[in-house]
Design an enzyme around this catalytic site. Structure first.
Site, PDB file in Angstrom:
ATOM      1  N   LYS A  66       0.787  -1.236   0.000  1.00 20.61           N
ATOM      2  CA  LYS A  66       0.000   0.000   0.000  1.00 20.61           C
ATOM      3  C   LYS A  66       0.824   1.293   0.000  1.00 20.61           C
ATOM      4  O   LYS A  66       0.369   2.342   0.442  1.00 20.61           O
ATOM      5  CB  LYS A  66      -1.012   0.046   1.162  1.00 20.61           C
ATOM      6  CG  LYS A  66      -1.829  -1.195   1.400  1.00 20.61           C
ATOM      7  CD  LYS A  66      -2.231  -1.938   0.174  1.00 20.61           C
ATOM      8  CE  LYS A  66      -3.229  -1.223  -0.694  1.00 20.61           C
ATOM      9  NZ  LYS A  66      -3.430  -1.995  -1.963  1.00 20.61           N
ATOM     10  N   THR A  70       1.970  -0.549  -7.155  1.00 24.71           N
ATOM     11  CA  THR A  70       1.363  -0.699  -8.476  1.00 24.71           C
ATOM     12  C   THR A  70       1.842   0.425  -9.401  1.00 24.71           C
ATOM     13  O   THR A  70       2.189   0.205 -10.562  1.00 24.71           O
ATOM     14  CB  THR A  70      -0.180  -0.638  -8.358  1.00 24.71           C
ATOM     15  OG1 THR A  70      -0.588  -1.454  -7.263  1.00 24.71           O
ATOM     16  CG2 THR A  70      -0.852  -1.090  -9.632  1.00 24.71           C
ATOM     17  N   HIS A 126       7.931  -7.523  -1.589  1.00 29.30           N
ATOM     18  CA  HIS A 126       7.638  -6.867  -0.306  1.00 29.30           C
ATOM     19  C   HIS A 126       8.613  -7.370   0.777  1.00 29.30           C
ATOM     20  O   HIS A 126       8.485  -7.018   1.946  1.00 29.30           O
ATOM     21  CB  HIS A 126       6.213  -7.184   0.151  1.00 29.30           C
ATOM     22  CG  HIS A 126       5.137  -6.485  -0.627  1.00 29.30           C
ATOM     23  ND1 HIS A 126       5.251  -5.199  -1.091  1.00 29.30           N
ATOM     24  CD2 HIS A 126       3.889  -6.893  -1.000  1.00 29.30           C
ATOM     25  CE1 HIS A 126       4.132  -4.850  -1.723  1.00 29.30           C
ATOM     26  NE2 HIS A 126       3.306  -5.865  -1.690  1.00 29.30           N
ATOM     27  N   ARG A 148       5.980   5.605   1.877  1.00 26.52           N
ATOM     28  CA  ARG A 148       4.860   6.547   1.938  1.00 26.52           C
ATOM     29  C   ARG A 148       4.575   6.861   3.395  1.00 26.52           C
ATOM     30  O   ARG A 148       4.877   6.045   4.284  1.00 26.52           O
ATOM     31  CB  ARG A 148       3.654   5.845   1.302  1.00 26.52           C
ATOM     32  CG  ARG A 148       2.456   6.689   1.067  1.00 26.52           C
ATOM     33  CD  ARG A 148       1.341   5.855   0.459  1.00 26.52           C
ATOM     34  NE  ARG A 148       0.253   6.706   0.037  1.00 26.52           N
ATOM     35  CZ  ARG A 148      -0.930   6.278  -0.371  1.00 26.52           C
ATOM     36  NH1 ARG A 148      -1.178   4.988  -0.432  1.00 26.52           N
ATOM     37  NH2 ARG A 148      -1.876   7.135  -0.721  1.00 26.52           N
ATOM     38  N   ARG A 266      -7.656   3.326  -5.470  1.00 23.13           N
ATOM     39  CA  ARG A 266      -8.722   3.865  -4.620  1.00 23.13           C
ATOM     40  C   ARG A 266      -8.821   5.349  -4.894  1.00 23.13           C
ATOM     41  O   ARG A 266      -9.644   5.797  -5.667  1.00 23.13           O
ATOM     42  CB  ARG A 266      -8.434   3.551  -3.146  1.00 23.13           C
ATOM     43  CG  ARG A 266      -9.599   3.816  -2.218  1.00 23.13           C
ATOM     44  CD  ARG A 266      -9.241   3.469  -0.796  1.00 23.13           C
ATOM     45  NE  ARG A 266      -8.148   4.282  -0.286  1.00 23.13           N
ATOM     46  CZ  ARG A 266      -8.297   5.446   0.329  1.00 23.13           C
ATOM     47  NH1 ARG A 266      -9.495   5.938   0.528  1.00 23.13           N
ATOM     48  NH2 ARG A 266      -7.244   6.119   0.757  1.00 23.13           N
TER      49      ARG A 266
HETATM   50  P1  A3P Z   1      -4.917   4.861  -1.704  1.00 23.90           P
HETATM   51  O1  A3P Z   1      -5.576   3.671  -1.058  1.00 23.90           O
HETATM   52  O2  A3P Z   1      -4.446   5.870  -0.709  1.00 23.90           O
HETATM   53  O3  A3P Z   1      -5.737   5.463  -2.777  1.00 23.90           O
HETATM   54  P2  A3P Z   1      -0.015  -0.490  -3.628  1.00 23.90           P
HETATM   55  O4  A3P Z   1       0.047  -0.429  -5.113  1.00 23.90           O
HETATM   56  O5  A3P Z   1       1.339  -0.577  -2.971  1.00 23.90           O
HETATM   57  O6  A3P Z   1      -0.964  -1.539  -3.160  1.00 23.90           O
HETATM   58  O7  A3P Z   1      -0.570   0.923  -3.135  1.00 23.90           O
HETATM   59  C1  A3P Z   1      -1.912   1.258  -3.370  1.00 23.90           C
HETATM   60  C2  A3P Z   1      -2.058   2.751  -3.242  1.00 23.90           C
HETATM   61  O8  A3P Z   1      -1.479   3.400  -4.374  1.00 23.90           O
HETATM   62  C3  A3P Z   1      -3.540   3.152  -3.227  1.00 23.90           C
HETATM   63  O9  A3P Z   1      -3.592   4.318  -2.422  1.00 23.90           O
HETATM   64  C4  A3P Z   1      -3.768   3.451  -4.695  1.00 23.90           C
HETATM   65  O10 A3P Z   1      -4.904   4.245  -4.943  1.00 23.90           O
HETATM   66  C5  A3P Z   1      -2.477   4.163  -5.053  1.00 23.90           C
HETATM   67  N1  A3P Z   1      -2.193   4.166  -6.496  1.00 23.90           N
HETATM   68  C6  A3P Z   1      -2.355   3.156  -7.364  1.00 23.90           C
HETATM   69  N2  A3P Z   1      -2.016   3.551  -8.604  1.00 23.90           N
HETATM   70  C7  A3P Z   1      -1.637   4.834  -8.530  1.00 23.90           C
HETATM   71  C8  A3P Z   1      -1.183   5.790  -9.489  1.00 23.90           C
HETATM   72  N3  A3P Z   1      -1.084   5.490 -10.760  1.00 23.90           N
HETATM   73  N4  A3P Z   1      -0.864   7.033  -9.040  1.00 23.90           N
HETATM   74  C9  A3P Z   1      -0.981   7.354  -7.739  1.00 23.90           C
HETATM   75  N5  A3P Z   1      -1.406   6.476  -6.780  1.00 23.90           N
HETATM   76  C10 A3P Z   1      -1.729   5.238  -7.168  1.00 23.90           C
END
Ligand code: A3P
Length: 300
Positions: A66, A70, A126, A148, A266
């Site tokens: 998180k 991604t 991870h 983050r 999200r």
């Molecule tokens: P939020 O839940 O705060 O929106 P991970 O990919 O490590 O699981 O992290 C997920 C977080 O990255 C989520 O945050 C998601 O919305 C955000 N995220 C995914 N793609 C993104 C992008 N292209 N630009 C910015 N944030 C992104």
């Protein structure tokens, strides 16, 4: 592909029968060498530690869950394919999600299906720095780390888990997170280990912050590309390829692609914790951050 030998399976069973475990999520987490793991991942960590052979040209994208994994995966793929982003037949991100293109070495090592590896020498993980397979440090391959603000990680994780767990309250998520109990947690230790490695060896470990990437995306995309060995030439910059990579990987564009798993998108905002955490929660998380990070030279 790597076959999981029977002795690996036995080793995993022996480990989880001995180490502390904690409930609270869908499956129990297990505390192995100071970090908590989901059982499936832990099995993968053990297999990876014994079997993964890093190559000198590999690039490993490292992160806690998180924190923007991604996004980082998408950026790395887009950078490596910067000249073919407009071509639907050759742009890998049109047909596969970033997670399919760049597998987790502790998950997909046993089952490389759609993965671009080994054509594109990029993997993700991870796994905490201290638990990485030894060949990663010996091979001299490069690591990229993204972190983050812990408060946004907590809120993002709570929402993500709520997709699978009914009635998962923010109070419970907060309690677990602040005690370090989450996959690949404690989060602060995960960050610290990679931070120290990047300070000691900046040519090998490139450290990024989600917030910086949101604020000055083009700048950090150029730095990332340079580190990965895929620098933008002057001509490519003049042709607007940096902006093209940034735009292609933007939250809006990526989350609308068909290949995407929507659970990974999200809001993608900085500071969304303000909408969910109480003052007491904020104070406690900030206190832990202060205590854990002091003397490290690191601030979120
Ligand atoms: P939020 O839940 O705060 O929106 P991970 O990919 O490590 O699981 O992290 C997920 C977080 O990255 C989520 O945050 C998601 O919305 C955000 N995220 C995914 N793609 C993104 C992008 N292209 N630009 C910015 N944030 C992104």
């Amino acid at each position: 592909n790597v076959e999981e030998p029977e002795n690996m399976k036995q080793k995993f069973i022996d480990i989880i029968s001995k180490v502390p475990r904690h409930g609270g999520y869908l499956s129990d987490l297990f505390l192995y060498k100071d970090f908590w793991y989901q059982p499936g991942f832990l099995e993968g960590v053990i297999v990876a530690q014994e079997n993964f052979k890093a190559r000198p040209n590999d690039i490993i994208l490292c992160s806690g869950p998180k924190t923007g994994t991604t996004w980082l995966k998408a950026l790395a793929i887009a950078i490596a394919n910067k000249t073919c982003l407009d071509d639907k037949s050759t742009n890998p991100l049109i047909h596969s999600s970033p997670h399919e293109c760049i597998p987790y070495l502790e998950v997909n090592l046993l089952e490389h299906k759609k993965s671009l590896y080994p054509q594109l020498p990029i993997l993700a993980t991870h796994i905490p720095y201290s638990a990485l397979p030894e060949t990663i440090s010996n091979s001299g391959c490069k690591l990229v780390y993204i972190c983050r603000d812990p408060k946004d990680v907590l809120v993002s994780m709570w929402h993500f888990m709520s997709n699978f767990m009914q009635d998962f309250r923010i109070e419970e998520a907060f309690e677990l997170f602040s005690r370090g109990i989450l996959h690949a947690g404690p989060y602060w230790d995960h960050v610290l280990e990679y931070w120290k490695a990047s300070v000691e060896n900046p040519e090998r470990v490139f450290f990024m912050k989600y917030e910086d990437l949101r604020k000055e995306t083009s700048l950090h995309v150029k730095k990332l590309a340079r580190f990965m060995g895929f620098s933008f030439s002057l001509e490519e910059e003049n042709d607007g390829l940096v902006e093209k990579v940034v735009e292609f990987c933007s939250f809006k564009n990526l989350s609308n692609l068909e290949a995407e798993n929507k659970n990974f998108f999200r809001k993608g905002n900085v500071g969304d914790w303000r909408n969910f955490l109480s003052d007491e929660m904020v104070e406690r998380i900030d206190n832990i951050t202060h205590i854990k990070m002091k003397d490290s030279g690191f601030t979120f």
